[in-house]
Design a protein around this motif. Structure first.
Motif, PDB file in Angstrom:
ATOM      1  N   GLY A   1     -16.188  -5.089   3.873  1.00 45.46           N
ATOM      2  CA  GLY A   1     -15.752  -4.123   2.869  1.00 45.46           C
ATOM      3  C   GLY A   1     -14.515  -3.368   3.302  1.00 45.46           C
ATOM      4  N   LEU A   2     -14.468  -2.998   4.571  1.00 43.89           N
ATOM      5  CA  LEU A   2     -13.316  -2.263   5.098  1.00 43.89           C
ATOM      6  C   LEU A   2     -12.047  -3.089   5.063  1.00 43.89           C
ATOM      7  N   ILE A   3     -12.185  -4.386   5.321  1.00 39.83           N
ATOM      8  CA  ILE A   3     -11.003  -5.255   5.385  1.00 39.83           C
ATOM      9  C   ILE A   3     -10.671  -5.857   4.020  1.00 39.83           C
ATOM     10  N   ILE A   4     -11.665  -6.418   3.355  1.00 42.20           N
ATOM     11  CA  ILE A   4     -11.413  -7.213   2.154  1.00 42.20           C
ATOM     12  C   ILE A   4     -11.024  -6.355   0.953  1.00 42.20           C
ATOM     13  N   GLN A   5     -11.791  -5.292   0.669  1.00 38.17           N
ATOM     14  CA  GLN A   5     -11.588  -4.579  -0.592  1.00 38.17           C
ATOM     15  C   GLN A   5     -10.212  -3.932  -0.720  1.00 38.17           C
ATOM     16  N   PRO A   6      -9.760  -3.144   0.269  1.00 38.27           N
ATOM     17  CA  PRO A   6      -8.424  -2.549   0.085  1.00 38.27           C
ATOM     18  C   PRO A   6      -7.307  -3.583   0.040  1.00 38.27           C
ATOM     19  N   ILE A   7      -7.445  -4.676   0.819  1.00 36.74           N
ATOM     20  CA  ILE A   7      -6.393  -5.707   0.812  1.00 36.74           C
ATOM     21  C   ILE A   7      -6.366  -6.417  -0.535  1.00 36.74           C
ATOM     22  N   ILE A   8      -7.549  -6.807  -1.039  1.00 44.30           N
ATOM     23  CA  ILE A   8      -7.595  -7.452  -2.354  1.00 44.30           C
ATOM     24  C   ILE A   8      -7.093  -6.496  -3.430  1.00 44.30           C
ATOM     25  N   GLY A   9      -7.431  -5.215  -3.300  1.00 44.17           N
ATOM     26  CA  GLY A   9      -6.940  -4.228  -4.270  1.00 44.17           C
ATOM     27  C   GLY A   9      -5.429  -4.148  -4.287  1.00 44.17           C
ATOM     28  N   ALA A  10      -4.838  -4.088  -3.097  1.00 45.84           N
ATOM     29  CA  ALA A  10      -3.381  -4.006  -3.016  1.00 45.84           C
ATOM     30  C   ALA A  10      -2.722  -5.288  -3.523  1.00 45.84           C
TER      31      ALA A  10
END
Length: 449
Positions: A59-68
């Motif tokens: 969650g820490l890695i995937i979600q913000p990167i996918i969001g950006a």
């Protein structure tokens, strides 16, 4: 020029959120069935927090990167957010199908990591997708509709567990490959089907809003960059967004620290608690935990949309904080109730809290962040969820072993205290002002398609 978003009907908002049913069915299995599966495969109490490290880390890695990345994506055919949550759903579906065939603990843990990658890839752009589609005056309703499907998905997951146990074997026949009861297989198969089918429903029923000319030019400029610069951009976007983050989100992060730490404690230790407090065997404890989780999610379904007029009348902050106290009271009372039926009653309070937690903070944040950065901010909001979970996975094993007498009952009480602390910190939140002039909440009527 800012795009004016049309108001949507009840059924349009309903169709937009159907995909959350499949995502949350998967999440419901993670809440209730994955830790017992780890136990069936040989894990001990103190091992469970660390074995759940996949959720926080991915969650820490995937979600913000996918969001950006999704903020900088547009395809006339596929849209902005849809490609990401469709691919995530396919990954999750394959993992759910394979999970009950796990031959050993290491295999199940590895599958959980891949499953969490898929679920996080689907979750974050879905949150932003709802914010993209709805005008500010419908955001509370849109995110509470998500809460309704969150509850529905988890209800179906947990109901399938205790019903299949009753129908296809139960506690009397726990004969299974590698110790996993065969009646548990069917819940995972249903989850694999729903993961893809419900996402497809929302994808086909809900068109995305094209970007403005200004946004589209920025996307084209970004896509023209050298590959190395495009790879670096999401990380730079996250750093810049954190620097510019509204003060409200910083205060919310303190609430989330205790709220999500406590929730992770509940999901990991509710089944072991019943082995301890009611002398159940492993299958009976799993079935009781499934009933508890079913009850609180039925409560979520009932109260999710009812919270919208309450939030309009009293303010989202008051409803949210009150819900945290209700959840704390529920957790503190569970270990002291010995009747398997009466112990379900606190879950009504827990469900009201869960309905508020899964809707109100998202609507409050979505109103105060800029449209062009909504994806990355929804990813950052998820970082505030998974960081406490990550802290819990590495700290709570030693805590439960050395400070709580290796007792699952004490673990649940500990979580209840943390919810009360979260509620106290929630009193510091200041209701954010919308960046949109039109912020009068409305509850949509039926009609549309």
């Amino acid at each position: 020029m800012k795009i004016k978003k049309p108001s949507l009907s009840f059924w349009q908002i309903f169709n937009m959120n159907v995909g959350f049913l499949g995502i949350q069915f998967s999440f419901g299995l993670q809440q209730t069935a994955v830790n017992p599966i780890f136990s069936f495969l040989g894990a001990h109490h103190e091992d469970l927090p660390l074995l759940n490290l996949a959720g926080p880390v991915t969650g820490l890695i995937i979600q913000p990167i996918i969001g950006a990345i999704s903020d900088k994506t547009w395809s006339p055919r596929w849209g902005r957010r849809k490609p990401f949550f469709l691919i995530g759903a396919i990954i999750g579906s394959l993992c759910l199908f394979a999970f009950p065939f796990s031959p050993a603990l290491w295999f199940a843990v590895g599958l959980l990591w891949i499953l969490d990658v898929g679920n996080n890839m689907a979750m974050e752009p879905y949150r932003a997708f709802v914010g993209d589609k709805l005008p500010n005056k419908q955001l509370s309703f849109g995110y509470q509709m998500q809460s309704l499907f969150v509850g529905a998905g988890i209800v179906l997951a947990n109901a399938s567990i205790f019903l299949f146990q009753d129908w296809f074997g139960g506690a009397e026949t726990v004969e299974a490959v590698s110790g996993i009861p065969k009646w548990l297989y069917y819940s995972f198969f249903i989850g694999a089907l729903l993961s893809v089918s419900t996402i497809l429903w929302s994808v086909l029923k809900t068109p995305e809003i094209p970007p403005s000319d200004e946004e589209y030019n920025e996307i084209k400029r970004h896509n023209a960059l050298p590959l190395i610069d495009r790879i670096k951009t999401p990380f730079l976007e996250i750093v810049d967004a954190i620097k510019d983050m509204p003060k409200f989100m910083w205060k919310l992060s303190a609430v989330y620290l205790f709220q999500w730490y406590a929730l992770f404690v509940y999901w990991q230790f509710i089944a072991p608690m019943f082995k301890e407090s009611m002398n159940f065997d492993a299958s009976q404890a799993l079935s009781q935990a499934a009933k508890m989780n079913t009850t609180y999610n039925v409560s979520t379904i009932v109260f999710a949309l009812a919270l919208v007029p309450l939030a309009v009348k009293f303010g989202g902050k008051k409803v949210y904080v009150f819900s945290l106290f209700l959840t704390g009271i529920a957790m503190l009372s569970i270990p002291y109730i010995q009747d398997p039926l009466l112990v379900i009653l606190p879950m009504i309070l827990f469900g009201i809290g869960w309905a508020a937690m899964m809707g109100i903070p998202y609507s409050m944040v979505s109103k105060i962040v800029p449209q062009e950065r909504r994806g990355v901010y929804m990813g950052i909001l998820n970082m505030m969820i998974v960081i406490p979970m990550g802290i819990q996975t590495v700290t709570f094993g030693p805590i439960v072993k050395n400070l709580l007498n290796n007792s699952a009952v004490n673990a649940i009480i500990f979580g209840g205290v943390f919810f009360i602390i979260a509620g106290v910190l929630g009193l510091r939140l200041k209701q954010p002002k919308s960046i949109d002039e039109d912020e009068r909440e409305v509850i949509p009527s039926g009609g549309g398609h």
